[in-house]
Design a protein around this motif. Structure first.
Motif, PDB file in Angstrom:
ATOM      1  N   UNK A   7       0.373  -1.232  -0.306  1.00  0.00           N
ATOM      2  CA  UNK A   7      -0.127  -0.416   0.227  1.00  0.00           C
ATOM      3  C   UNK A   7       1.211   1.035  -0.218  1.00  0.00           C
ATOM      4  N   UNK A   8       0.861   2.463  -0.676  1.00  0.00           N
ATOM      5  CA  UNK A   8       1.669   3.430  -0.306  1.00  0.00           C
ATOM      6  C   UNK A   8       0.589   4.546  -0.813  1.00  0.00           C
ATOM      7  N   UNK A   9       0.353   5.420   0.047  1.00  0.00           N
ATOM      8  CA  UNK A   9       0.274   6.848   0.078  1.00  0.00           C
ATOM      9  C   UNK A   9       0.691   7.635  -0.698  1.00  0.00           C
ATOM     10  N   UNK A  10       0.025   8.050  -1.497  1.00  0.00           N
ATOM     11  CA  UNK A  10      -0.133   9.192  -2.158  1.00  0.00           C
ATOM     12  C   UNK A  10      -0.759  10.637  -2.241  1.00  0.00           C
ATOM     13  N   UNK A  11      -0.655  12.156  -2.918  1.00  0.00           N
ATOM     14  CA  UNK A  11      -1.513  12.821  -2.787  1.00  0.00           C
ATOM     15  C   UNK A  11      -2.242  13.470  -4.110  1.00  0.00           C
ATOM     16  N   UNK A  12      -1.354  12.110  -4.991  1.00  0.00           N
ATOM     17  CA  UNK A  12      -2.325  11.820  -6.493  1.00  0.00           C
ATOM     18  C   UNK A  12      -3.894  12.046  -7.003  1.00  0.00           C
ATOM     19  N   UNK A  23     -12.174   5.829   8.360  1.00  0.00           N
ATOM     20  CA  UNK A  23     -11.172   6.029   8.250  1.00  0.00           C
ATOM     21  C   UNK A  23     -10.676   6.724   7.740  1.00  0.00           C
ATOM     22  N   UNK A  24     -12.176   7.780   6.706  1.00  0.00           N
ATOM     23  CA  UNK A  24     -11.678   8.230   5.363  1.00  0.00           C
ATOM     24  C   UNK A  24     -10.282   8.473   4.885  1.00  0.00           C
ATOM     25  N   UNK A  25     -10.442   7.159   3.704  1.00  0.00           N
ATOM     26  CA  UNK A  25      -9.478   6.698   3.112  1.00  0.00           C
ATOM     27  C   UNK A  25     -10.460   6.422   2.116  1.00  0.00           C
ATOM     28  N   UNK A  39      -3.195   1.868  -3.922  1.00  0.00           N
ATOM     29  CA  UNK A  39      -2.534   2.991  -3.503  1.00  0.00           C
ATOM     30  C   UNK A  39      -3.417   4.176  -2.056  1.00  0.00           C
ATOM     31  N   UNK A  40      -3.391   5.059  -1.273  1.00  0.00           N
ATOM     32  CA  UNK A  40      -4.292   5.138  -0.486  1.00  0.00           C
ATOM     33  C   UNK A  40      -3.973   6.606  -0.618  1.00  0.00           C
ATOM     34  N   UNK A  41      -5.044   7.307   0.073  1.00  0.00           N
ATOM     35  CA  UNK A  41      -4.957   8.598   0.063  1.00  0.00           C
ATOM     36  C   UNK A  41      -6.228   8.910   1.577  1.00  0.00           C
ATOM     37  N   UNK A  52       0.850   5.194   9.433  1.00  0.00           N
ATOM     38  CA  UNK A  52      -0.277   4.848   7.796  1.00  0.00           C
ATOM     39  C   UNK A  52      -0.549   5.883   6.802  1.00  0.00           C
ATOM     40  N   UNK A  53      -0.693   7.307   7.282  1.00  0.00           N
ATOM     41  CA  UNK A  53      -0.771   7.858   6.492  1.00  0.00           C
ATOM     42  C   UNK A  53      -0.016   7.991   5.238  1.00  0.00           C
ATOM     43  N   UNK A  54       1.649   8.401   6.253  1.00  0.00           N
ATOM     44  CA  UNK A  54       2.764   8.536   5.466  1.00  0.00           C
ATOM     45  C   UNK A  54       3.374   8.395   4.979  1.00  0.00           C
ATOM     46  N   UNK A  55       3.559   6.304   4.985  1.00  0.00           N
ATOM     47  CA  UNK A  55       5.007   5.262   4.862  1.00  0.00           C
ATOM     48  C   UNK A  55       4.167   4.026   4.276  1.00  0.00           C
ATOM     49  N   UNK A  56       4.550   3.346   2.966  1.00  0.00           N
ATOM     50  CA  UNK A  56       3.862   2.434   2.243  1.00  0.00           C
ATOM     51  C   UNK A  56       3.892   1.328   3.565  1.00  0.00           C
TER      52      UNK A  56
END
Length: 104
Positions: A7-12, A23-25, A39-41, A52-56
């Motif tokens: 799982x990879x956090x992204x802003x894209x 969790x608003x994910x 991909x998670x945001x 969780x929000x910033x590290x894969x």
């Protein structure tokens, strides 16, 4: 324990496959990705931990979530994002790891 996905956090912006309201994910379906990437945001007011929000994270399918969590530092308590699925996250040496228990 069997590897499931990363799982990879992204802003894209992505073509999101789902949204986990508590969790608003926003997330994509790792089963649709040839390399098993989810991909998670998180929304700005997400209650999920910063780690969780910033590290894969790596995710593993387990037979028993209780057994997998025993003796581990829990980052996110067990929850059910879908029927028949239970998930929890641990902090493993500063990185999040997901355990998934799937019951048919």
């Amino acid at each position: 324990m069997q590897f499931s996905h990363i799982g990879i956090p992204t802003k894209d912006a992505k073509n999101w496959d789902g949204f986990y309201e508590p969790g608003k994910i926003h997330y994509t379906d790792f089963n649709k990705d040839e390399f098993g990437i989810e991909w998670i945001q998180c929304e700005a007011d997400s209650p999920m931990p910063e780690m969780f929000q910033n590290i894969p994270h790596l995710a593993f399918q387990v037979d028993s979530i209780e057994d997998a969590l025993e003796g581990k530092e829990i980052l996110v308590e067990t929850f059910s994002p879908a029927e028949g699925v239970r998930v929890a996250f641990i902090n493993h040496n500063g990185a999040p790891v997901e355990f998934m228990e799937i019951k048919a």
